[in-house]
Design a protein around this motif. Structure first.
Motif, PDB file in Angstrom:
ATOM      1  N   LEU A  96      -5.534  -6.930   4.208  1.00  0.00           N
ATOM      2  CA  LEU A  96      -4.485  -6.903   5.227  1.00  0.00           C
ATOM      3  C   LEU A  96      -3.732  -5.583   5.213  1.00  0.00           C
ATOM      4  N   ASN A  97      -3.471  -5.064   3.979  1.00  0.00           N
ATOM      5  CA  ASN A  97      -2.883  -3.728   3.856  1.00  0.00           C
ATOM      6  C   ASN A  97      -1.595  -3.597   4.663  1.00  0.00           C
ATOM      7  N   LEU A  98      -0.727  -4.603   4.550  1.00  0.00           N
ATOM      8  CA  LEU A  98       0.491  -4.637   5.357  1.00  0.00           C
ATOM      9  C   LEU A  98       1.558  -3.709   4.773  1.00  0.00           C
ATOM     10  N   PRO A  99       2.144  -2.841   5.592  1.00  0.00           N
ATOM     11  CA  PRO A  99       3.162  -1.915   5.092  1.00  0.00           C
ATOM     12  C   PRO A  99       4.362  -2.658   4.496  1.00  0.00           C
ATOM     13  N   GLU A 100       4.879  -2.118   3.408  1.00  0.00           N
ATOM     14  CA  GLU A 100       6.108  -2.620   2.775  1.00  0.00           C
ATOM     15  C   GLU A 100       6.036  -4.119   2.444  1.00  0.00           C
ATOM     16  N   THR A 101       4.830  -4.599   2.160  1.00  0.00           N
ATOM     17  CA  THR A 101       4.660  -6.024   1.915  1.00  0.00           C
ATOM     18  C   THR A 101       3.841  -6.263   0.659  1.00  0.00           C
ATOM     19  N   ARG A 151      14.442 -15.115   4.164  1.00  0.00           N
ATOM     20  CA  ARG A 151      14.015 -14.480   5.411  1.00  0.00           C
ATOM     21  C   ARG A 151      13.003 -13.357   5.179  1.00  0.00           C
ATOM     22  N   GLU A 152      12.954 -12.812   3.976  1.00  0.00           N
ATOM     23  CA  GLU A 152      12.033 -11.726   3.652  1.00  0.00           C
ATOM     24  C   GLU A 152      10.702 -12.237   3.097  1.00  0.00           C
ATOM     25  N   ILE A 153      10.526 -13.553   3.124  1.00  0.00           N
ATOM     26  CA  ILE A 153       9.327 -14.187   2.567  1.00  0.00           C
ATOM     27  C   ILE A 153       8.566 -14.906   3.679  1.00  0.00           C
ATOM     28  N   MET A 154       7.261 -14.655   3.766  1.00  0.00           N
ATOM     29  CA  MET A 154       6.414 -15.330   4.736  1.00  0.00           C
ATOM     30  C   MET A 154       5.282 -16.044   4.004  1.00  0.00           C
ATOM     31  N   VAL A 155       4.644 -16.986   4.711  1.00  0.00           N
ATOM     32  CA  VAL A 155       3.541 -17.753   4.127  1.00  0.00           C
ATOM     33  C   VAL A 155       2.354 -17.729   5.077  1.00  0.00           C
ATOM     34  N   PHE A 156       1.161 -17.531   4.510  1.00  0.00           N
ATOM     35  CA  PHE A 156      -0.097 -17.628   5.250  1.00  0.00           C
ATOM     36  C   PHE A 156      -0.970 -18.635   4.528  1.00  0.00           C
ATOM     37  N   GLY A 157      -1.389 -19.686   5.233  1.00  0.00           N
ATOM     38  CA  GLY A 157      -2.195 -20.711   4.600  1.00  0.00           C
ATOM     39  C   GLY A 157      -3.347 -21.153   5.469  1.00  0.00           C
ATOM     40  N   LEU A 158      -4.435 -21.550   4.828  1.00  0.00           N
ATOM     41  CA  LEU A 158      -5.641 -21.998   5.518  1.00  0.00           C
ATOM     42  C   LEU A 158      -5.822 -23.496   5.332  1.00  0.00           C
ATOM     43  N   PRO A 176       0.825  -1.217   0.000  1.00  0.00           N
ATOM     44  CA  PRO A 176       0.000   0.000   0.000  1.00  0.00           C
ATOM     45  C   PRO A 176       0.858   1.266   0.000  1.00  0.00           C
ATOM     46  N   ASN A 177       0.246   2.358  -0.438  1.00  0.00           N
ATOM     47  CA  ASN A 177       0.843   3.701  -0.328  1.00  0.00           C
ATOM     48  C   ASN A 177       2.189   3.825  -1.034  1.00  0.00           C
ATOM     49  N   ASN A 178       2.360   3.065  -2.123  1.00  0.00           N
ATOM     50  CA  ASN A 178       3.620   3.092  -2.872  1.00  0.00           C
ATOM     51  C   ASN A 178       4.829   2.743  -2.012  1.00  0.00           C
ATOM     52  N   ASP A 179       4.607   1.952  -0.957  1.00  0.00           N
ATOM     53  CA  ASP A 179       5.710   1.488  -0.125  1.00  0.00           C
ATOM     54  C   ASP A 179       6.658   0.619  -0.939  1.00  0.00           C
ATOM     55  N   PRO A 180       7.929   0.534  -0.534  1.00  0.00           N
ATOM     56  CA  PRO A 180       8.843  -0.417  -1.176  1.00  0.00           C
ATOM     57  C   PRO A 180       8.424  -1.846  -0.821  1.00  0.00           C
ATOM     58  N   PRO A 181       8.640  -2.813  -1.718  1.00  0.00           N
ATOM     59  CA  PRO A 181       8.257  -4.201  -1.444  1.00  0.00           C
ATOM     60  C   PRO A 181       9.310  -4.924  -0.605  1.00  0.00           C
ATOM     61  N   THR A 182       9.486  -4.487   0.639  1.00  0.00           N
ATOM     62  CA  THR A 182      10.521  -5.050   1.502  1.00  0.00           C
ATOM     63  C   THR A 182      10.263  -6.525   1.810  1.00  0.00           C
ATOM     64  N   ASN A 183       8.976  -6.885   1.947  1.00  0.00           N
ATOM     65  CA  ASN A 183       8.596  -8.253   2.301  1.00  0.00           C
ATOM     66  C   ASN A 183       7.690  -8.863   1.233  1.00  0.00           C
ATOM     67  N   ILE A 184       7.661 -10.183   1.210  1.00  0.00           N
ATOM     68  CA  ILE A 184       6.722 -10.935   0.382  1.00  0.00           C
ATOM     69  C   ILE A 184       5.880 -11.818   1.300  1.00  0.00           C
ATOM     70  N   LEU A 185       4.562 -11.802   1.099  1.00  0.00           N
ATOM     71  CA  LEU A 185       3.663 -12.700   1.825  1.00  0.00           C
ATOM     72  C   LEU A 185       2.937 -13.578   0.812  1.00  0.00           C
ATOM     73  N   LEU A 186       3.220 -14.887   0.843  1.00  0.00           N
ATOM     74  CA  LEU A 186       2.515 -15.835  -0.004  1.00  0.00           C
ATOM     75  C   LEU A 186       1.205 -16.215   0.679  1.00  0.00           C
ATOM     76  N   LEU A 187       0.103 -16.072  -0.033  1.00  0.00           N
ATOM     77  CA  LEU A 187      -1.220 -16.381   0.493  1.00  0.00           C
ATOM     78  C   LEU A 187      -1.751 -17.626  -0.207  1.00  0.00           C
ATOM     79  N   LEU A 188      -2.002 -18.678   0.564  1.00  0.00           N
ATOM     80  CA  LEU A 188      -2.424 -19.970   0.019  1.00  0.00           C
ATOM     81  C   LEU A 188      -3.844 -20.262   0.486  1.00  0.00           C
ATOM     82  N   HIS A 189      -4.769 -20.324  -0.458  1.00  0.00           N
ATOM     83  CA  HIS A 189      -6.192 -20.485  -0.150  1.00  0.00           C
ATOM     84  C   HIS A 189      -6.519 -21.884   0.368  1.00  0.00           C
ATOM     85  N   GLY A 190      -7.715 -22.021   0.903  1.00  0.00           N
ATOM     86  CA  GLY A 190      -8.147 -23.294   1.459  1.00  0.00           C
ATOM     87  C   GLY A 190      -8.571 -24.303   0.406  1.00  0.00           C
TER      88      GLY A 190
END
Length: 249
Positions: free
Chosen positions: A51-56, A118-125, A22-36
């Motif tokens: 989620l609107n996570l800063p820098e993500t 280390r800059e990559i996270m995962v969220f899964g259902l 959001p807000n033209n933030d730099p893409p410091t982080n990556i969040l992989l979203l895995l659906h159910g």
């Protein structure tokens, strides 16, 4: 810091959507979203926007396997029915989906876009939480050093390690894990918690005040997830140009 990924960075057979920070933030982080199980990536594309996570930058990835003649997808190698309730067994083998996700991380995000694991996270259902945990183990086992293959973290909603995952590791995975589940009627059993603690160094379990392993429904249930993000996501805002970032494990 890596650059914002685009669809061309990944194999053509992988269906996904990239949600910029959001807000033209730099893409410091990556969040992989895995659906159910039985869903599509589009619902988690909306989640990434909410989620609107800063820098993500969020990447909603679609499961690689179609679910019979239904309009949905899954992450298992096979379709297995649970003899106890007649429903689909989420623990249906993860070799194919792990290979797809591992290539997405190593070839797309790390090699092409310049991210560190280390800059990559995962969220899964559910089943996809299992897929995310399986990915973390696979990257850990393939890494030449801890800086190469340890994800920033995995959030699994109602999913533990698959049966095919190792029962324990002497050299445990350093990726931090948050597992959320219901107070009852949950697949996050004491035995699955123990297995996680034998494979990962840092495991946190949060229980809803209700039965079932669905997505968080209110602020109280979402709070542990957001707190986990606040601890694990990195920020470059306010860091002077030319500075060297000292990362936490």
């Amino acid at each position: 810091m890596g650059r914002l990924p685009v669809a061309a960075d990944f194999p053509a057979n992988v269906v996904l959507t990239v949600v910029p920070p959001p807000n033209n933030d730099p893409p410091t982080n990556i969040l992989l979203l895995l659906h159910g199980l039985g869903d599509k990536h589009t619902s988690f594309t909306k989640l990434g926007q909410q989620l609107n996570l800063p820098e993500t930058a969020c990447i909603a990835v679609q499961g690689p396997q179609g679910l019979m003649d239904l309009d949905g997808f899954h992450w298992g190698d096979d379709i297995i029915f649970d003899s106890n309730n007649g429903g689909l067994d989420p623990d249906a083998g993860f070799r194919q989906s792990t290979a797809v996700l591992k290539a997405l991380v190593e070839e797309g995000l790390v090699r092409k876009c310049g991210y560190r694991a280390r800059e990559i996270m995962v969220f899964g259902l559910g089943q996809c939480g299992m897929a995310g945990l399986s990915l973390a183990v696979a990257l850990h086992q393939a890494a030449k050093s801890t800086s190469d293959g340890e994800l920033g973290g995995v959030i699994s909603i109602g999913g533990g390690l698959p049966g095919e995952a190792p029962a324990a590791l002497v050299n445990k995975c350093k990726a931090s894990v948050l597992v959320c589940g219901g107070s009852s009627d949950s697949v996050v059993t004491p035995s699955s918690e123990e297995k996680l603690k034998h494979v990962f160094e840092t495991v946190e379990t949060k229980r809803y005040r209700r039965p079932g392993d669905t997505m968080p429904r209110d602020r109280d249930e979402m709070l542990p997830v957001m707190q986990f993000f606040s601890r694990r996501l990195r920020s470059m805002k306010g860091v002077p140009a030319g500075s060297v970032e000292i990362g936490l494990g």
